[in-house]
Design a protein around this motif. Structure first.
Motif, PDB file in Angstrom:
ATOM      1  N   ILE A   6      -8.778  21.202  -5.585  1.00 32.49           N
ATOM      2  CA  ILE A   6      -8.509  19.810  -5.239  1.00 32.49           C
ATOM      3  C   ILE A   6      -9.453  18.939  -6.051  1.00 32.49           C
ATOM      4  N   GLN A   7      -8.886  18.013  -6.790  1.00 34.72           N
ATOM      5  CA  GLN A   7      -9.649  17.196  -7.715  1.00 34.72           C
ATOM      6  C   GLN A   7     -10.386  16.065  -6.991  1.00 34.72           C
ATOM      7  N   PRO A   8     -11.570  15.689  -7.492  1.00 35.02           N
ATOM      8  CA  PRO A   8     -12.276  14.537  -6.916  1.00 35.02           C
ATOM      9  C   PRO A   8     -11.417  13.271  -6.907  1.00 35.02           C
ATOM     10  N   SER A   9     -10.562  13.127  -7.911  1.00 34.58           N
ATOM     11  CA  SER A   9      -9.702  11.938  -7.975  1.00 34.58           C
ATOM     12  C   SER A   9      -8.720  11.880  -6.803  1.00 34.58           C
ATOM     13  N   THR A  10      -8.375  13.052  -6.247  1.00 35.11           N
ATOM     14  CA  THR A  10      -7.466  13.080  -5.089  1.00 35.11           C
ATOM     15  C   THR A  10      -8.152  12.499  -3.862  1.00 35.11           C
ATOM     16  N   LEU A  11      -9.384  12.926  -3.602  1.00 33.93           N
ATOM     17  CA  LEU A  11     -10.128  12.348  -2.480  1.00 33.93           C
ATOM     18  C   LEU A  11     -10.453  10.881  -2.737  1.00 33.93           C
ATOM     19  N   SER A  12     -10.739  10.551  -3.996  1.00 36.38           N
ATOM     20  CA  SER A  12     -11.052   9.160  -4.336  1.00 36.38           C
ATOM     21  C   SER A  12      -9.859   8.258  -4.045  1.00 36.38           C
ATOM     22  N   PHE A  13      -8.662   8.714  -4.397  1.00 36.50           N
ATOM     23  CA  PHE A  13      -7.463   7.915  -4.107  1.00 36.50           C
ATOM     24  C   PHE A  13      -7.325   7.684  -2.605  1.00 36.50           C
ATOM     25  N   LEU A  14      -7.534   8.740  -1.804  1.00 38.77           N
ATOM     26  CA  LEU A  14      -7.386   8.606  -0.356  1.00 38.77           C
ATOM     27  C   LEU A  14      -8.418   7.648   0.223  1.00 38.77           C
ATOM     28  N   LYS A  15      -9.638   7.683  -0.315  1.00 40.17           N
ATOM     29  CA  LYS A  15     -10.668   6.749   0.148  1.00 40.17           C
ATOM     30  C   LYS A  15     -10.260   5.307  -0.140  1.00 40.17           C
ATOM     31  N   LYS A  16      -9.759   5.075  -1.338  1.00 37.73           N
ATOM     32  CA  LYS A  16      -9.349   3.712  -1.707  1.00 37.73           C
ATOM     33  C   LYS A  16      -8.139   3.260  -0.896  1.00 37.73           C
ATOM     34  N   LEU A  17      -7.219   4.185  -0.630  1.00 35.94           N
ATOM     35  CA  LEU A  17      -6.052   3.838   0.176  1.00 35.94           C
ATOM     36  C   LEU A  17      -6.464   3.462   1.595  1.00 35.94           C
ATOM     37  N   ASN A  83      -0.621   6.733   5.749  1.00 38.75           N
ATOM     38  CA  ASN A  83      -1.588   7.604   6.398  1.00 38.75           C
ATOM     39  C   ASN A  83      -2.447   8.225   5.296  1.00 38.75           C
ATOM     40  N   PRO A  84      -3.704   7.796   5.159  1.00 43.76           N
ATOM     41  CA  PRO A  84      -4.521   8.202   4.010  1.00 43.76           C
ATOM     42  C   PRO A  84      -5.043   9.636   4.122  1.00 43.76           C
ATOM     43  N   ARG A  85      -4.149  10.578   4.040  1.00 40.84           N
ATOM     44  CA  ARG A  85      -4.481  11.995   4.058  1.00 40.84           C
ATOM     45  C   ARG A  85      -3.328  12.745   3.400  1.00 40.84           C
ATOM     46  N   PHE A  86      -3.596  13.954   2.942  1.00 39.19           N
ATOM     47  CA  PHE A  86      -2.538  14.876   2.539  1.00 39.19           C
ATOM     48  C   PHE A  86      -2.554  16.021   3.538  1.00 39.19           C
ATOM     49  N   ALA A  87      -1.450  16.207   4.218  1.00 36.71           N
ATOM     50  CA  ALA A  87      -1.382  17.221   5.269  1.00 36.71           C
ATOM     51  C   ALA A  87      -0.020  17.895   5.231  1.00 36.71           C
ATOM     52  N   GLY A  88       0.030  19.059   5.842  1.00 39.85           N
ATOM     53  CA  GLY A  88       1.299  19.775   5.858  1.00 39.85           C
ATOM     54  C   GLY A  88       1.218  21.031   6.692  1.00 39.85           C
ATOM     55  N   TYR A 103      -2.787  22.137   7.547  1.00 39.85           N
ATOM     56  CA  TYR A 103      -3.946  21.699   6.774  1.00 39.85           C
ATOM     57  C   TYR A 103      -3.952  20.178   6.674  1.00 39.85           C
ATOM     58  N   TRP A 104      -5.159  19.613   6.603  1.00 39.93           N
ATOM     59  CA  TRP A 104      -5.356  18.182   6.409  1.00 39.93           C
ATOM     60  C   TRP A 104      -6.432  18.010   5.348  1.00 39.93           C
ATOM     61  N   VAL A 105      -6.152  17.269   4.319  1.00 33.41           N
ATOM     62  CA  VAL A 105      -7.160  16.903   3.322  1.00 33.41           C
ATOM     63  C   VAL A 105      -7.368  15.409   3.456  1.00 33.41           C
ATOM     64  N   LYS A 106      -8.534  15.046   3.959  1.00 33.08           N
ATOM     65  CA  LYS A 106      -8.844  13.649   4.247  1.00 33.08           C
ATOM     66  C   LYS A 106     -10.339  13.442   4.086  1.00 33.08           C
ATOM     67  N   PRO A 107     -10.769  12.466   3.326  1.00 25.30           N
ATOM     68  CA  PRO A 107     -12.208  12.236   3.150  1.00 25.30           C
ATOM     69  C   PRO A 107     -12.930  12.135   4.486  1.00 25.30           C
ATOM     70  N   GLY A 108     -13.914  12.998   4.676  1.00 26.82           N
ATOM     71  CA  GLY A 108     -14.679  12.997   5.903  1.00 26.82           C
ATOM     72  C   GLY A 108     -13.968  13.603   7.094  1.00 26.82           C
ATOM     73  N   GLY A 109     -12.759  14.133   6.903  1.00 30.92           N
ATOM     74  CA  GLY A 109     -12.009  14.667   8.040  1.00 30.92           C
ATOM     75  C   GLY A 109     -11.054  15.776   7.665  1.00 30.92           C
ATOM     76  N   SER A 110     -11.432  16.600   6.702  1.00 32.41           N
ATOM     77  CA  SER A 110     -10.549  17.694   6.267  1.00 32.41           C
ATOM     78  C   SER A 110     -10.695  18.885   7.213  1.00 32.41           C
ATOM     79  N   ARG A 111      -9.591  19.582   7.435  1.00 35.99           N
ATOM     80  CA  ARG A 111      -9.629  20.744   8.313  1.00 35.99           C
ATOM     81  C   ARG A 111      -8.376  21.594   8.101  1.00 35.99           C
ATOM     82  N   ILE A 112      -8.446  22.831   8.568  1.00 36.53           N
ATOM     83  CA  ILE A 112      -7.251  23.653   8.690  1.00 36.53           C
ATOM     84  C   ILE A 112      -7.058  23.978  10.157  1.00 36.53           C
ATOM     85  N   GLY A 113      -5.833  24.242  10.537  1.00 34.88           N
ATOM     86  CA  GLY A 113      -5.521  24.618  11.907  1.00 34.88           C
ATOM     87  C   GLY A 113      -4.449  25.679  11.913  1.00 34.88           C
TER      88      GLY A 113
END
Length: 229
Positions: A6-17, A83-88, A103-113
Motif C-alpha cells: 500500500i503506497q503512502p500516496s494512498t493513505l495521503s489521499f484518504l487523509k486529504k479526502l 467515506n474516506p477509507r478503502f474497505a472490502g 479489511y479497512w485501510v484508513k489513516p489512524g484506523g486500519s484493521r482486519i476482521g
C-alpha cells in the motif's frame, strides 16, 4: 508470487479526502483517487491469490471485493458524500466453507476482521445448540494461542440475559449470549505501509481457520452430525 504494498500516496489521499469531504474537491482530485483505488485493487488481488493457497475464496478480484467510497446518505445522519477509507470483504466458497474476511485501510484506523457478523436465525440457533453441548471445545478453541495472539478475545453483539430457549444458569451463558462471532486486529499506519503488511494480513486471516473450520462443520450438520447441505 509478486508482492504488493500500500503506497503512502494512498493513505495521503484518504487523509486529504477526510479534510475535504465534498464533491468539488473530489472531482478536482479524481486522478489521485483512481491511482489510490488501483493500488488497492492490486493489493487485494495479491492477497486473494495468497489466501487461495490455503483457503477457497469466491471473491474473484480486488475490484469485486472493494466497497464503494461513496456514502449512501439517504438514511444516514452523516451527509458527507464520501467515506474516506478503502474497505472490502473476502467471501469463502459457500455452503461448505463458512465465515468471512474483512479489511479497512484508513489513516489512524486500519484493521482486519473476520468471523460471522449477522448469522441468520437458523444458523444462530444451531451455533447456540453446539455451544450448549460442546462449550468446553469452544473455550479451548477461543483460548488457543493463534486466536488470542492475533485477535485477543471474541467480539460481537450479545443479548442482555439469555437467548430464548436457553437457561441463564448454563455454565457457558457468556458464550450463549453472543449473536455475532467476530475478531479484529488493528494496525498503525506504519504497519500498513510496510512491505510485509500483505503477508501479515494473510497470516492473521489464516490463523482464524481452526475457528472457521469448526463453525463450518457445525453449520453443515444437524445435532446428530448428519449433513444438511
Amino acid at each position: 508470487m509478486k508482492s504488493a504494498v500500500i503506497q503512502p500516496s494512498t493513505l495521503s489521499f484518504l487523509k486529504k479526502l477526510s479534510k475535504n469531504n465534498n464533491r468539488d474537491w473530489f472531482n478536482t482530485h479524481k486522478d489521485e483517487y483512481l491511482k489510490a483505488q488501483e493500488n488497492m485493487h492490486h493489493f487485494v488481488d495479491t492477497l486473494i491469490a495468497k489466501m487461495n493457497m490455503h483457503d477457497q475464496l469466491e471473491t474473484p478480484s480486488g475490484k469485486k471485493s472493494l466497497y464503494r467510497i461513496y456514502n449512501d446518505v439517504r438514511f444516514s445522519q452523516d451527509k458527507t458524500p464520501y467515506n474516506p477509507r478503502f474497505a472490502g470483504t473476502l467471501r469463502r466458497v459457500k455452503p461448505m466453507l463458512r465465515g468471512g474476511y474483512y479489511y479497512w485501510v484508513k489513516p489512524g484506523g486500519s484493521r482486519i476482521g473476520c468471523g460471522f457478523t449477522y448469522p441468520n436465525p437458523e444458523d444462530l440457533k444451531r451455533v447456540r445448540e453446539d455451544i450448549q453441548y460442546n462449550y468446553k471445545d469452544w473455550n479451548k478453541l477461543l483460548r488457543s494461542k493463534s486466536i488470542v495472539g492475533n485477535f485477543g478475545k471474541m467480539l460481537g453483539e450479545q443479548v442482555k440475559t439469555a437467548p430464548k430457549g436457553f437457561s441463564k444458569e448454563h455454565p457457558a451463558i457468556d458464550l450463549l449470549r453472543y449473536k455475532q462471532y467476530w475478531f479484529e486486529h488493528d494496525f498503525t499506519d506504519q504497519e500498513v505501509l510496510a512491505p510485509d503488511f500483505i503477508n501479515q494480513a494473510n497470516r492473521m486471516f489464516k490463523s482464524i481457520r481452526p475457528f472457521f473450520d469448526y463453525m463450518s462443520e457445525v453449520l453443515i450438520t444437524d445435532l446428530n452430525g448428519e449433513s444438511i447441505v
